[in-house]
Design an enzyme around this catalytic site. Structure first.
Site, PDB file in Angstrom:
ATOM      1  CB  THR A   9      30.053 -13.898  23.820  1.00 17.42           C
ATOM      2  OG1 THR A   9      31.363 -13.507  24.283  1.00 17.42           O
ATOM      3  CG2 THR A   9      29.032 -13.681  24.917  1.00 17.42           C
ATOM      4  CB  VAL A  12      36.102 -21.489  20.437  1.00 19.24           C
ATOM      5  CG1 VAL A  12      36.311 -22.820  21.151  1.00 19.24           C
ATOM      6  CG2 VAL A  12      37.086 -21.351  19.284  1.00 19.24           C
ATOM      7  CB  CYS A 127      42.785 -24.999  15.204  1.00 20.02           C
ATOM      8  SG  CYS A 127      43.503 -23.398  14.823  1.00 20.02           S
ATOM      9  CD  GLN A 154      46.659 -21.983  10.276  1.00 21.13           C
ATOM     10  OE1 GLN A 154      47.824 -22.341  10.345  1.00 21.13           O
ATOM     11  NE2 GLN A 154      46.048 -21.413  11.293  1.00 21.13           N
ATOM     12  CB  SER A 157      36.341 -19.322  11.596  1.00 22.98           C
ATOM     13  OG  SER A 157      36.944 -20.557  11.286  1.00 22.98           O
ATOM     14  N   GLY A 158      39.594 -19.116  12.397  1.00 23.64           N
ATOM     15  CA  GLY A 158      40.641 -19.454  13.364  1.00 23.64           C
ATOM     16  C   GLY A 158      41.121 -18.244  14.145  1.00 23.64           C
ATOM     17  CG  HIS A 237      42.499 -24.329   9.979  1.00 25.17           C
ATOM     18  ND1 HIS A 237      41.840 -23.158   9.697  1.00 25.17           N
ATOM     19  CD2 HIS A 237      43.033 -24.165  11.221  1.00 25.17           C
ATOM     20  CE1 HIS A 237      41.958 -22.318  10.725  1.00 25.17           C
ATOM     21  NE2 HIS A 237      42.672 -22.912  11.670  1.00 25.17           N
ATOM     22  CG  ASN A 308      38.935 -23.497  11.979  1.00 24.50           C
ATOM     23  OD1 ASN A 308      38.453 -23.735  10.886  1.00 24.50           O
ATOM     24  ND2 ASN A 308      38.722 -22.356  12.619  1.00 24.50           N
TER      25      ASN A 308
END
Ligand SMILES: NC(=O)c1ccc[n+]([C@@H]2O[C@H](COP(=O)([O-])OP(=O)(O)OC[C@H]3O[C@@H](n4cnc5c(N)ncnc54)[C@H](OP(=O)(O)O)[C@@H]3O)[C@@H](O)[C@H]2O)c1
Length: 330
Positions: A9, A12, A127, A154, A157-158, A237, A308
Protein backbone atom coordinates in the site's frame (compact mmCIF):
# COMPACT_ATOMS: atom_id res chain seq x y z
CA UNK A 1 7.71 -16.90 -10.31
CA UNK A 2 5.09 -16.70 -7.57
CA UNK A 3 5.49 -13.19 -6.18
CA UNK A 4 4.59 -11.31 -3.00
CA UNK A 5 4.91 -7.59 -2.23
CA UNK A 6 5.20 -6.56 1.44
CA UNK A 7 4.42 -2.85 1.88
CA UNK A 8 2.05 -3.03 -1.11
CA UNK A 9 0.00 0.00 0.00
CA UNK A 10 3.05 2.31 0.22
CA UNK A 11 4.61 4.53 -2.42
CA UNK A 12 7.28 1.97 -3.33
CA UNK A 13 4.95 -1.04 -3.05
CA UNK A 14 2.33 0.50 -5.36
CA UNK A 15 5.09 1.33 -7.85
CA UNK A 16 6.32 -2.27 -7.67
CA UNK A 17 2.83 -3.61 -8.40
CA UNK A 18 2.52 -1.28 -11.39
CA UNK A 19 5.85 -2.56 -12.77
CA UNK A 20 4.99 -6.21 -12.07
CA UNK A 21 1.86 -5.89 -14.25
CA UNK A 22 4.20 -5.96 -17.27
CA UNK A 23 6.48 -8.79 -16.14
CA UNK A 24 5.80 -12.07 -17.92
CA UNK A 25 7.75 -14.00 -15.27
CA UNK A 26 5.09 -13.20 -12.61
CA UNK A 27 3.00 -16.33 -12.14
CA UNK A 28 -0.68 -15.55 -11.49
CA UNK A 29 -1.49 -12.58 -9.27
CA UNK A 30 1.05 -11.26 -6.74
CA UNK A 31 0.17 -11.54 -3.06
CA UNK A 32 -0.24 -7.97 -1.75
CA UNK A 33 0.79 -7.66 1.91
CA UNK A 34 0.89 -4.80 4.41
CA UNK A 35 0.06 -4.18 8.08
CA UNK A 36 -3.27 -5.28 9.63
CA UNK A 37 -4.47 -1.68 9.05
CA UNK A 38 -4.67 -2.43 5.32
CA UNK A 39 -6.31 -5.87 5.37
CA UNK A 40 -8.96 -5.91 2.63
CA UNK A 41 -7.73 -2.66 1.05
CA UNK A 42 -8.00 -2.93 -2.75
CA UNK A 43 -5.06 -2.08 -4.99
CA UNK A 44 -5.16 -1.78 -8.78
CA UNK A 45 -3.86 -4.81 -10.68
CA UNK A 46 -4.13 -4.95 -14.48
CA UNK A 47 -7.86 -4.64 -15.32
CA UNK A 48 -8.96 -5.51 -11.79
CA UNK A 49 -7.91 -5.22 -8.15
CA UNK A 50 -5.89 -7.14 -5.58
CA UNK A 51 -7.14 -7.37 -2.00
CA UNK A 52 -4.35 -6.58 0.45
CA UNK A 53 -3.70 -9.02 3.29
CA UNK A 54 -2.12 -8.50 6.69
CA UNK A 55 1.32 -10.13 6.72
CA UNK A 56 1.47 -13.29 8.86
CA UNK A 57 3.64 -16.38 9.40
CA UNK A 58 2.19 -18.29 6.45
CA UNK A 59 2.20 -15.37 3.98
CA UNK A 60 5.34 -16.57 2.20
CA UNK A 61 4.48 -20.25 1.82
CA UNK A 62 4.76 -21.16 -1.90
CA UNK A 63 6.29 -17.78 -2.79
CA UNK A 64 9.41 -17.67 -5.01
CA UNK A 65 10.24 -13.97 -4.74
CA UNK A 66 9.10 -11.45 -2.10
CA UNK A 67 9.64 -7.75 -2.75
CA UNK A 68 9.79 -5.90 0.59
CA UNK A 69 9.18 -2.16 1.07
CA UNK A 70 7.69 -1.90 4.55
CA UNK A 71 10.57 -0.34 6.52
CA UNK A 72 13.35 -1.76 8.67
CA UNK A 73 11.28 -3.22 11.53
CA UNK A 74 8.93 -5.35 9.39
CA UNK A 75 11.93 -6.37 7.27
CA UNK A 76 13.90 -7.63 10.23
CA UNK A 77 10.82 -9.52 11.42
CA UNK A 78 9.58 -11.01 8.14
CA UNK A 79 12.59 -11.42 5.80
CA UNK A 80 13.98 -14.41 7.76
CA UNK A 81 10.48 -15.95 7.81
CA UNK A 82 10.14 -15.58 4.03
CA UNK A 83 13.66 -16.86 3.35
CA UNK A 84 13.04 -19.87 5.61
CA UNK A 85 9.86 -20.61 3.65
CA UNK A 86 12.02 -20.81 0.50
CA UNK A 87 11.56 -17.33 -1.02
CA UNK A 88 14.19 -14.88 -2.23
CA UNK A 89 13.52 -11.58 -0.45
CA UNK A 90 14.50 -8.36 -2.24
CA UNK A 91 14.46 -5.80 0.53
CA UNK A 92 14.23 -2.02 0.14
CA UNK A 93 14.87 -1.11 3.76
CA UNK A 94 18.29 -0.53 5.30
CA UNK A 95 17.89 -3.53 7.65
CA UNK A 96 20.22 -5.94 5.82
CA UNK A 97 22.38 -3.73 3.62
CA UNK A 98 25.53 -3.83 5.72
CA UNK A 99 25.36 -7.53 6.53
CA UNK A 100 28.50 -8.92 4.87
CA UNK A 101 26.63 -12.14 3.97
CA UNK A 102 23.90 -10.26 2.08
CA UNK A 103 24.47 -8.89 -1.42
CA UNK A 104 23.73 -5.19 -1.99
CA UNK A 105 22.79 -5.07 -5.63
CA UNK A 106 22.50 -2.64 -8.52
CA UNK A 107 22.00 -5.08 -11.41
CA UNK A 108 24.04 -3.07 -13.95
CA UNK A 109 27.03 -3.06 -11.55
CA UNK A 110 27.05 -6.30 -9.57
CA UNK A 111 23.97 -8.24 -10.73
CA UNK A 112 26.05 -11.42 -10.95
CA UNK A 113 25.84 -11.64 -7.12
CA UNK A 114 22.23 -12.85 -7.36
CA UNK A 115 22.75 -15.51 -10.01
CA UNK A 116 21.89 -18.98 -8.80
CA UNK A 117 20.40 -17.80 -5.49
CA UNK A 118 17.61 -20.24 -4.55
CA UNK A 119 16.41 -18.51 -1.37
CA UNK A 120 17.66 -15.86 1.04
CA UNK A 121 17.85 -12.07 1.24
CA UNK A 122 19.11 -9.52 -1.30
CA UNK A 123 19.34 -5.87 -0.26
CA UNK A 124 18.30 -3.02 -2.55
CA UNK A 125 20.54 -0.01 -1.87
CA UNK A 126 19.44 3.41 -0.63
CA UNK A 127 17.79 5.50 -3.38
CA UNK A 128 20.46 8.24 -3.52
CA UNK A 129 23.25 5.70 -3.48
CA UNK A 130 21.85 3.80 -6.47
CA UNK A 131 21.89 6.82 -8.75
CA UNK A 132 25.35 7.95 -7.63
CA UNK A 133 26.71 4.39 -8.03
CA UNK A 134 25.33 4.23 -11.57
CA UNK A 135 26.92 7.60 -12.38
CA UNK A 136 30.39 6.61 -11.17
CA UNK A 137 30.56 2.88 -12.00
CA UNK A 138 31.85 3.45 -15.55
CA UNK A 139 34.56 5.78 -14.18
CA UNK A 140 35.61 3.18 -11.61
CA UNK A 141 35.84 0.59 -14.41
CA UNK A 142 37.78 2.87 -16.78
CA UNK A 143 40.02 5.01 -14.58
CA UNK A 144 39.67 3.78 -10.99
CA UNK A 145 38.13 6.05 -8.36
CA UNK A 146 40.06 7.71 -5.53
CA UNK A 147 37.31 9.98 -4.23
CA UNK A 148 33.57 10.60 -4.60
CA UNK A 149 31.99 13.69 -3.03
CA UNK A 150 28.21 13.98 -3.13
CA UNK A 151 25.58 16.61 -2.26
CA UNK A 152 22.05 15.31 -2.68
CA UNK A 153 18.81 17.21 -3.32
CA UNK A 154 16.19 14.68 -2.25
CA UNK A 155 12.49 14.65 -3.07
CA UNK A 156 9.88 14.23 -0.33
CA UNK A 157 8.56 10.97 -1.87
CA UNK A 158 11.80 9.38 -0.60
CA UNK A 159 10.27 9.60 2.88
CA UNK A 160 6.98 7.85 1.94
CA UNK A 161 3.40 8.89 1.38
CA UNK A 162 2.97 10.77 4.67
CA UNK A 163 5.84 13.03 3.59
CA UNK A 164 4.23 13.76 0.21
CA UNK A 165 0.99 14.65 2.03
CA UNK A 166 2.92 16.90 4.43
CA UNK A 167 4.45 18.94 1.59
CA UNK A 168 1.02 19.25 -0.07
CA UNK A 169 -0.55 20.46 3.19
CA UNK A 170 2.22 22.99 3.78
CA UNK A 171 2.01 24.22 0.17
CA UNK A 172 -1.73 24.75 0.74
CA UNK A 173 -0.90 26.88 3.78
CA UNK A 174 -2.25 24.46 6.35
CA UNK A 175 -0.70 24.30 9.80
CA UNK A 176 1.38 21.21 10.42
CA UNK A 177 0.62 18.44 12.89
CA UNK A 178 2.97 15.55 13.69
CA UNK A 179 5.37 16.46 10.90
CA UNK A 180 7.50 13.90 9.08
CA UNK A 181 10.26 16.46 8.54
CA UNK A 182 12.15 18.23 11.35
CA UNK A 183 11.42 21.70 9.89
CA UNK A 184 8.89 23.11 7.40
CA UNK A 185 9.68 21.66 3.97
CA UNK A 186 7.50 23.92 1.78
CA UNK A 187 9.57 26.83 0.36
CA UNK A 188 12.58 25.49 2.27
CA UNK A 189 15.51 23.04 2.14
CA UNK A 190 16.59 20.87 5.08
CA UNK A 191 20.18 19.58 5.39
CA UNK A 192 19.23 16.74 7.73
CA UNK A 193 17.92 13.32 6.61
CA UNK A 194 17.69 10.46 9.09
CA UNK A 195 19.02 10.24 12.61
CA UNK A 196 21.92 12.43 13.78
CA UNK A 197 25.18 10.48 14.22
CA UNK A 198 28.07 11.05 16.64
CA UNK A 199 30.45 12.19 13.89
CA UNK A 200 28.25 15.19 12.99
CA UNK A 201 26.65 13.53 9.96
CA UNK A 202 23.08 12.26 9.50
CA UNK A 203 22.16 8.64 8.80
CA UNK A 204 21.32 9.20 5.11
CA UNK A 205 24.84 10.56 4.52
CA UNK A 206 26.44 7.56 6.23
CA UNK A 207 24.32 5.24 4.05
CA UNK A 208 25.66 6.81 0.86
CA UNK A 209 29.26 6.45 2.09
CA UNK A 210 29.13 2.83 3.20
CA UNK A 211 26.73 1.54 0.54
CA UNK A 212 28.67 3.08 -2.36
CA UNK A 213 31.82 1.30 -1.16
CA UNK A 214 29.98 -2.02 -0.76
CA UNK A 215 28.36 -1.86 -4.24
CA UNK A 216 31.69 -1.03 -5.90
CA UNK A 217 33.51 -3.70 -3.88
CA UNK A 218 35.80 -1.09 -2.31
CA UNK A 219 37.01 -0.46 1.25
CA UNK A 220 37.67 2.92 2.89
CA UNK A 221 40.56 3.53 0.48
CA UNK A 222 37.73 4.98 -1.63
CA UNK A 223 37.19 8.37 0.00
CA UNK A 224 33.49 9.25 0.02
CA UNK A 225 31.68 12.22 1.56
CA UNK A 226 28.00 13.16 1.40
CA UNK A 227 25.77 16.03 2.44
CA UNK A 228 22.12 15.01 2.05
CA UNK A 229 19.52 17.76 1.64
CA UNK A 230 15.72 17.41 1.53
CA UNK A 231 14.11 19.76 -1.01
CA UNK A 232 10.44 20.58 -1.68
CA UNK A 233 10.27 18.46 -4.82
CA UNK A 234 7.58 15.78 -4.95
CA UNK A 235 9.52 13.05 -6.75
CA UNK A 236 13.02 12.30 -8.19
CA UNK A 237 16.32 12.96 -6.45
CA UNK A 238 19.21 15.04 -7.80
CA UNK A 239 22.86 14.93 -6.73
CA UNK A 240 25.89 17.12 -7.41
CA UNK A 241 28.90 14.81 -7.61
CA UNK A 242 32.67 15.41 -7.75
CA UNK A 243 34.90 12.45 -8.52
CA UNK A 244 38.68 12.17 -8.39
CA UNK A 245 40.08 9.31 -10.47
CA UNK A 246 43.46 7.58 -10.29
CA UNK A 247 44.45 8.85 -13.73
CA UNK A 248 43.68 12.05 -15.67
CA UNK A 249 40.52 11.95 -17.77
CA UNK A 250 38.53 14.35 -19.91
CA UNK A 251 34.79 15.03 -19.79
CA UNK A 252 34.56 13.74 -23.37
CA UNK A 253 36.13 10.37 -22.57
CA UNK A 254 34.05 10.09 -19.38
CA UNK A 255 30.86 10.92 -21.33
CA UNK A 256 31.71 8.15 -23.81
CA UNK A 257 32.19 5.62 -21.00
CA UNK A 258 29.00 6.70 -19.22
CA UNK A 259 26.95 6.58 -22.42
CA UNK A 260 28.05 2.95 -22.86
CA UNK A 261 27.01 2.00 -19.32
CA UNK A 262 23.57 0.30 -19.13
CA UNK A 263 20.85 2.35 -17.49
CA UNK A 264 22.66 5.69 -17.82
CA UNK A 265 21.84 8.61 -20.15
CA UNK A 266 24.34 11.41 -20.66
CA UNK A 267 23.40 14.97 -21.62
CA UNK A 268 24.74 16.14 -24.98
CA UNK A 269 26.79 19.11 -23.73
CA UNK A 270 28.46 20.36 -20.55
CA UNK A 271 25.67 22.89 -20.08
CA UNK A 272 22.86 20.39 -20.60
CA UNK A 273 21.09 18.69 -17.67
CA UNK A 274 17.92 16.90 -16.57
CA UNK A 275 15.70 18.05 -13.71
CA UNK A 276 13.60 16.00 -11.24
CA UNK A 277 10.36 17.07 -12.93
CA UNK A 278 11.61 15.77 -16.25
CA UNK A 279 12.87 12.38 -15.03
CA UNK A 280 9.79 11.62 -12.88
CA UNK A 281 8.67 8.28 -14.42
CA UNK A 282 12.02 7.41 -16.04
CA UNK A 283 13.86 4.19 -15.14
CA UNK A 284 17.31 5.48 -16.14
CA UNK A 285 19.91 7.62 -14.36
CA UNK A 286 20.53 10.96 -16.10
CA UNK A 287 24.02 12.53 -15.96
CA UNK A 288 24.51 16.14 -17.07
CA UNK A 289 26.73 19.20 -16.39
CA UNK A 290 29.71 16.87 -16.92
CA UNK A 291 32.82 19.05 -16.77
CA UNK A 292 36.44 19.18 -15.70
CA UNK A 293 37.44 20.39 -12.26
CA UNK A 294 39.86 23.15 -13.32
CA UNK A 295 41.98 22.43 -10.22
CA UNK A 296 42.72 18.79 -11.00
CA UNK A 297 43.12 16.87 -14.29
CA UNK A 298 41.93 13.73 -12.47
CA UNK A 299 38.68 15.30 -11.24
CA UNK A 300 35.26 15.81 -12.85
CA UNK A 301 32.01 17.39 -11.69
CA UNK A 302 28.52 16.32 -12.73
CA UNK A 303 24.79 16.50 -11.97
CA UNK A 304 22.88 13.24 -11.54
CA UNK A 305 19.09 12.86 -11.51
CA UNK A 306 16.88 9.76 -11.17
CA UNK A 307 13.37 8.76 -10.10
CA UNK A 308 13.85 7.56 -6.50
CA UNK A 309 10.67 5.44 -6.58
CA UNK A 310 11.79 3.71 -9.81
CA UNK A 311 15.57 3.24 -10.20
CA UNK A 312 16.02 4.25 -6.54
CA UNK A 313 13.64 1.53 -5.31
CA UNK A 314 10.94 -0.39 -7.22
CA UNK A 315 12.60 -0.65 -10.64
CA UNK A 316 15.95 -1.75 -9.19
CA UNK A 317 14.13 -4.42 -7.14
CA UNK A 318 12.10 -5.64 -10.13
CA UNK A 319 15.29 -5.76 -12.25
CA UNK A 320 16.84 -8.03 -9.61
CA UNK A 321 13.76 -10.26 -9.62
CA UNK A 322 13.82 -10.41 -13.44
CA UNK A 323 17.46 -11.52 -13.31
CA UNK A 324 16.55 -14.28 -10.85
CA UNK A 325 13.71 -15.36 -13.15
CA UNK A 326 16.01 -15.41 -16.19
CA UNK A 327 18.55 -17.50 -14.27
CA UNK A 328 15.87 -20.00 -13.23
CA UNK A 329 14.54 -20.24 -16.78
CA UNK A 330 18.01 -21.18 -18.20
N1 LIG B 1 10.25 6.15 -1.11
C1 LIG B 1 11.43 5.92 -1.66
O1 LIG B 1 11.88 6.61 -2.61
C2 LIG B 1 12.27 4.78 -1.18
C3 LIG B 1 13.44 4.49 -1.85
C4 LIG B 1 14.25 3.44 -1.42
C5 LIG B 1 13.85 2.71 -0.33
N2 LIG B 1 12.70 3.01 0.33
C6 LIG B 1 12.32 2.20 1.47
O2 LIG B 1 11.15 1.46 1.16
C7 LIG B 1 10.35 1.30 2.33
C8 LIG B 1 8.95 1.83 2.08
O3 LIG B 1 8.99 3.17 1.64
P1 LIG B 1 7.70 3.94 1.11
O4 LIG B 1 8.22 5.24 0.64
O5 LIG B 1 6.91 3.08 0.21
O6 LIG B 1 6.89 4.16 2.50
P2 LIG B 1 5.31 4.38 2.73
O7 LIG B 1 4.69 5.06 1.57
O8 LIG B 1 5.20 5.03 4.05
O9 LIG B 1 4.72 2.87 2.82
C9 LIG B 1 5.05 2.02 3.90
C10 LIG B 1 4.47 0.64 3.64
O10 LIG B 1 4.93 -0.24 4.68
C11 LIG B 1 3.80 -0.90 5.26
N3 LIG B 1 4.03 -1.17 6.67
C12 LIG B 1 4.34 -0.29 7.63
N4 LIG B 1 4.46 -0.93 8.82
C13 LIG B 1 4.19 -2.24 8.58
C14 LIG B 1 4.14 -3.40 9.40
N5 LIG B 1 4.39 -3.35 10.73
N6 LIG B 1 3.86 -4.58 8.82
C15 LIG B 1 3.61 -4.66 7.50
N7 LIG B 1 3.64 -3.59 6.66
C16 LIG B 1 3.93 -2.39 7.22
C17 LIG B 1 2.67 0.10 5.08
O11 LIG B 1 1.45 -0.60 5.21
P3 LIG B 1 0.12 0.10 5.83
O12 LIG B 1 -0.45 0.91 4.68
O13 LIG B 1 -0.72 -1.06 6.19
O14 LIG B 1 0.57 0.94 6.97
C18 LIG B 1 2.96 0.58 3.66
O15 LIG B 1 2.51 -0.38 2.73
C19 LIG B 1 11.12 2.00 3.46
O16 LIG B 1 11.96 1.05 4.08
C20 LIG B 1 11.97 3.00 2.71
O17 LIG B 1 13.12 3.37 3.43
C21 LIG B 1 11.90 4.03 -0.07
Amino acid sequence: MRTAVLGATGLVGRTMLRLLENCNWVEGEPVALASPRSAGFELPWRQGVLACRAVEATSFDNIDVALFSAGGGPSREWAPVAAKAGAVVIDNSSAWRQDPAIPLVVPEINGDLVDGLASGIIANPNCSTIQVAQAVAALEAGWGLDEVHVTTFQAVSGAGQKAVAELARQNAGEVMGAPVFPRAIARNVIPAIGAPLDDGSFEEEAKVVRELRKILGRDDSLKVTCTAVRVPVVNAHAAAVRVVCRRPLTPESAAGALAGWPGVEVAATAHDYATPREVDGSTTVHVGRLRQDPNDARALLCWVVADNLLKGAAWNAVQIAARLAAWRAR
